[in-house]
Design a protein around this motif. Structure first.
Motif, PDB file in Angstrom:
ATOM      1  N   SER A 112      42.388  10.119 -55.332  1.00  0.00           N
ATOM      2  CA  SER A 112      41.169  10.279 -56.130  1.00  0.00           C
ATOM      3  C   SER A 112      40.107   9.277 -55.696  1.00  0.00           C
ATOM      4  N   VAL A 113      40.518   8.051 -55.380  1.00  0.00           N
ATOM      5  CA  VAL A 113      39.575   7.047 -54.891  1.00  0.00           C
ATOM      6  C   VAL A 113      38.995   7.472 -53.548  1.00  0.00           C
ATOM      7  N   VAL A 114      39.847   8.000 -52.658  1.00  0.00           N
ATOM      8  CA  VAL A 114      39.383   8.456 -51.353  1.00  0.00           C
ATOM      9  C   VAL A 114      38.357   9.570 -51.519  1.00  0.00           C
ATOM     10  N   LYS A 115      38.620  10.496 -52.404  1.00  0.00           N
ATOM     11  CA  LYS A 115      37.705  11.629 -52.610  1.00  0.00           C
ATOM     12  C   LYS A 115      36.344  11.147 -53.096  1.00  0.00           C
ATOM     13  N   GLU A 116      36.307  10.265 -54.081  1.00  0.00           N
ATOM     14  CA  GLU A 116      35.032   9.810 -54.635  1.00  0.00           C
ATOM     15  C   GLU A 116      34.239   9.000 -53.612  1.00  0.00           C
ATOM     16  N   LEU A 117      34.883   8.144 -52.873  1.00  0.00           N
ATOM     17  CA  LEU A 117      34.165   7.315 -51.913  1.00  0.00           C
ATOM     18  C   LEU A 117      33.661   8.139 -50.728  1.00  0.00           C
ATOM     19  N   LEU A 118      34.450   9.107 -50.259  1.00  0.00           N
ATOM     20  CA  LEU A 118      33.987   9.961 -49.165  1.00  0.00           C
ATOM     21  C   LEU A 118      32.819  10.836 -49.601  1.00  0.00           C
ATOM     22  N   GLU A 119      32.864  11.343 -50.813  1.00  0.00           N
ATOM     23  CA  GLU A 119      31.745  12.156 -51.298  1.00  0.00           C
ATOM     24  C   GLU A 119      30.469  11.329 -51.409  1.00  0.00           C
ATOM     25  N   ASN A 120      30.571  10.075 -51.862  1.00  0.00           N
ATOM     26  CA  ASN A 120      29.391   9.221 -51.915  1.00  0.00           C
ATOM     27  C   ASN A 120      28.827   8.953 -50.523  1.00  0.00           C
ATOM     28  N   ALA A 121      29.704   8.790 -49.523  1.00  0.00           N
ATOM     29  CA  ALA A 121      29.231   8.568 -48.154  1.00  0.00           C
ATOM     30  C   ALA A 121      28.507   9.797 -47.616  1.00  0.00           C
ATOM     31  N   VAL A 122      29.020  10.987 -47.916  1.00  0.00           N
ATOM     32  CA  VAL A 122      28.359  12.212 -47.449  1.00  0.00           C
ATOM     33  C   VAL A 122      27.012  12.387 -48.146  1.00  0.00           C
ATOM     34  N   ASP A 123      26.949  12.118 -49.450  1.00  0.00           N
ATOM     35  CA  ASP A 123      25.681  12.246 -50.174  1.00  0.00           C
ATOM     36  C   ASP A 123      24.646  11.233 -49.704  1.00  0.00           C
ATOM     37  N   ALA A 124      25.097  10.121 -49.143  1.00  0.00           N
ATOM     38  CA  ALA A 124      24.167   9.095 -48.659  1.00  0.00           C
ATOM     39  C   ALA A 124      23.567   9.447 -47.307  1.00  0.00           C
ATOM     40  N   GLY A 125      23.926  10.593 -46.743  1.00  0.00           N
ATOM     41  CA  GLY A 125      23.361  11.019 -45.473  1.00  0.00           C
ATOM     42  C   GLY A 125      23.984  10.355 -44.272  1.00  0.00           C
TER      43      GLY A 125
END
Length: 494
Positions: free
Chosen positions: A27-40
C-alpha cells in the motif's frame, strides 16, 4: 451529566485512517508511486528492503515541493489535485484525497527530501508517528525522495499481521507492474535488498509488456483498438492457445488507473467463447478512455473499484473490440472459401428417346422403374434353393448334412460362386480363419454361445500360460485356449 463526545487528537485520527489506507508495505509503494507519476516524473526509482518492512523508498525527478508544501503534505485532506466539488467529477490524477502521506507518517518513520527545479536548496523533513521532528534545508537533486522506514513500528499488532517476505514482495511487484504498465513513457527501476530486479526504460506498451512479463509474450500479442464517441478501447490481447490456468496476467486500466472488474472480465471471456480450453484464462492489457463524469472512482479506499454510468455500453464495446481483434489477427476459426475443396462433379441425367418431354426440344425423362418390395419369403426360398444345390457335388466332397434334393437350373451359377463345397473333406466341416465355410455349413451349423470367463485363483491347469510350441508340433496354446483350425472341435475344452 457531563458531555462525553470529544474530538479525537490528530495523531489518533491519523492512525485510525491509516488502517484503511495502509494495510501492508504494498500500500505504501502504491501511494508513493502514484504521487511520483502525478508530479510529472519521467524517471521513478523504487528501493525496497526486507519486503518493505524495513525500508520503502521512492525517488523521482518530478516537479518537487517547496518547504511549505512539504510540511502541508503531511496534514490530512491536504492535496493539490482538486479545489472544488466540480473537480471531483473531472479527476484525471491518480490521487485526490490527501490522506496518503498523513496515514503513512502516522505508522512509520518518514524522511522527505524535495527540491523544485530552479531552486538552490531543497527541504529535509523527518517525521515519526505524525510528529515532525526536524525540518532543515538540504542539498538534493530536483524532484522528491520519500523514504518510509520501520513500517508499523508503533502498531505491533499490525506488524505481526504481516505475511512472510516472499508474500509481501509479491504484492509489491504487483503494484509496481500496474504502475509500470499504465505509464510506459516513464522509466521505472526496482531494487530489492540492493539487487536490481527491474530496469525499464521508457518505451512502447508492447515493449513494456515483454520487459515486465517475459519474452514468451512477444509471440502472442495481438493489438486491440476500438474508438467510439462514448469510449475508446486500446491495448493488447493474447492468443487463445497461450491461455493459462491462473488469472494473474489480466489488466484493466480506466483513464490510466488500474481497476479490478469482474463485469468487464466477463465481457472479455465472452469474446473468447469457444476458443479457450477448459478452466483457462486469456492474457490481456486493455486501456479504457472515457469522460471522467461517466465514472465514479471514489468507491473503495484503494481506488481499484469504480462505477460506470452506462456499464452495459462499456460491456458491449469491450466485447466487440476483443472479438474484432481476434478476427483481424486470424485467431478465430473461419471458413476458407478460397481453398481447393474437392467436390464431386454433378453427373448428367440419363435421357431416352421415348417417354414424356417438356417442350418440343426438351430431353425425354427416363421411365420410372418399378418399385421392388422386400419379400422375406422370397429370400428364404432363394437360400433354400442354393442349399439344395449342394446335392449335385460328390458325396465324399460335400458335407453330410447337405439336403438330398437337386437345385433348379437357374440357381446353378449362384451355387458355383457362393455354395462351393469345403476345400478339405472331413467328417464335419470345421470353420476356421483359413478354410471358408460352405453354404450348407452356414445353414446347419449352430454357433456355440460365448461364455464370459470367470476368474479363479489359483488357475486351473488348462488356464495357465503355456510356452509356444513349434509350428509343426501341433496347434498353439495360449492361456489354456487353442488357436488354430481345430480350436472348436467337439469335446474340446473352451
Amino acid at each position: 451529566m457531563p458531555d462525553i463526545i470529544q474530538l479525537l487528537p490528530e495523531y489518533l485520527a491519523n492512525q485510525i485512517a491509516a488502517g484503511e489506507v495502509v494495510q501492508r508495505p504494498a500500500s505504501v509503494v502504491k501511494e508513493l508511486l502514484e504521487n511520483a507519476v502525478d508530479a510529472g516524473a519521467t524517471s521513478v526509482q523504487l528501493i525496497v528492503k526486507e519486503a518493505g518492512k524495513q525500508l520503502v523508498q521512492v525517488v523521482d525527478n518530478g516537479s518537487g515541493m517547496s518547504a511549505t508544501d512539504a510540511r502541508m503534505s503531511l496534514e490530512r485532506h491536504a492535496t493539490s489535485k482538486i479545489r472544488s466539488t466540480e473537480d471531483l467529477f473531472r479527476i484525471r490524477t491518480l490521487g485526490f484525497r490527501g490522506e496518503a502521506l498523513a496515514s503513512i507518517a502516522a505508522v512509520a518513520q518518514v524522511e522527505i527530501r524535495t527540491k523544485q527545479p530552479g531552486q538552490d536548496t531543497g527541504t529535509l523533513l523527518l517525521v515519526e508517528g505524525s510528529q515532525v521532528t526536524s525540518q532543515t534545508p538540504t542539498a538534493c537533486p530536483d524532484g522528491t525522495s520519500i523514504a518510509v522506514k520501520n513500517l508499523f513500528f508503533n502498531v505491533p499488532a499490525r506488524r505481526n499481521f504481516l505475511k512472510s517476505n516472499a508474500v509481501e514482495m509479491r504484492h509489491i511487484l504487483d503494484e509496481f507492474q500496474h504502475l509500470a504498465l499504465a505509464n510506459p513513457h516513464i522509466a521505472f527501476s526496482l531494487y530489492q535488498n540492493d539487487l536490481e530486479v527491474f530496469n525499464l526504460p521508457a518505451a512502447k506498451l508492447s515493449q513494456r509488456i515483454v520487459a515486465l512479463l517475459g519474452n514468451t509474450y512477444k509471440e502472442q500479442l495481438a493489438g486491440c483498438e476500438e474508438v467510439t464517441p462514448f469510449i475508446t478501447v486500446k491495448g493488447y490481447i493474447g492468443k487463445p492457445e497461450s491461455s493459462k490456468k491462473s488469472r494473474g496476467d489480466q489488466f484493466f486500466f480506466v483513464n490510466n488507473r488500474f481497476i479490478r472488474s469482474a463485469y468487464l472480465n466477463h465481457a472479455v471471456l465472452s469474446a473468447y467463447e469457444g476458443l479457450l480450453a477448459r478452466d483457462t484464462h486469456p492474457f490481456y492489457v486493455l486501456f479504457l478512455e472515457l469522460d471522467p463524469k461517466a465514472i465514479d472512482i471514489n468507491v473503495h479506499p484503494t481506488k481499484t473499484e469504480i462505477k460506470f454510468e452506462d456499464e452495459k455500453t462499456v460491456y458491449a464495446v469491450v466485447r466487440a473490440a476483443v472479438r474484432q481483434a481476434l478476427g483481424l489477427h486470424s485467431l478465430t476459426p473461419s471458413l476458407d472459401f478460397e481453398g481447393d475443396v474437392n467436390f464431386a462433379p454433378i453427373r448428367p441425367l440419363r435421357t431416352s428417346t421415348g417417354g414424356n418431354s417438356f417442350g418440343s426440344g426438351g430431353a425425354a425423362l427416363p421411365a420410372p422403374a418399378r418399385a421392388v418390395e422386400f419379400n422375406p419369403d422370397a429370400l428364404a426360398a432363394s437360400v433354400a434353393a442354393a442349399a439344395r444345390g449342394l446335392s449335385a457335388a460328390p458325396k465324399s466332397a460335400r458335407c453330410p448334412r447337405g439336403p438330398p434334393s437337386r437345385p433348379a437350373a437357374s440357381w446353378r451359377p449362384f451355387i458355383a460362386s457362393w455354395a462351393s463345397p469345403c476345400a478339405r473333406p472331413k467328417p464335419k466341416c470345421r470353420p476356421s480363419r483359413q478354410l471358408p465355410r460352405c453354404l450348407s455349413c452356414l445353414l446347419h451349423t449352430r454357433s456355440r454361445p460365448k461364455t464370459r470367463a470367470r476368474s479363479r485363483w489359483p488357475p486351473r491347469p488348462w488356464q495357465r500360460p503355456q510356452p509356444a510350441r513349434h509350428a509343426g508340433a501341433g496347434p498353439l496354446r495360449a492361456a489354456g485356449r487353442e488357436v488354430g483350425p481345430d480350436a472348436h472341435r467337439p469335446g474340446g475344452r473352451p
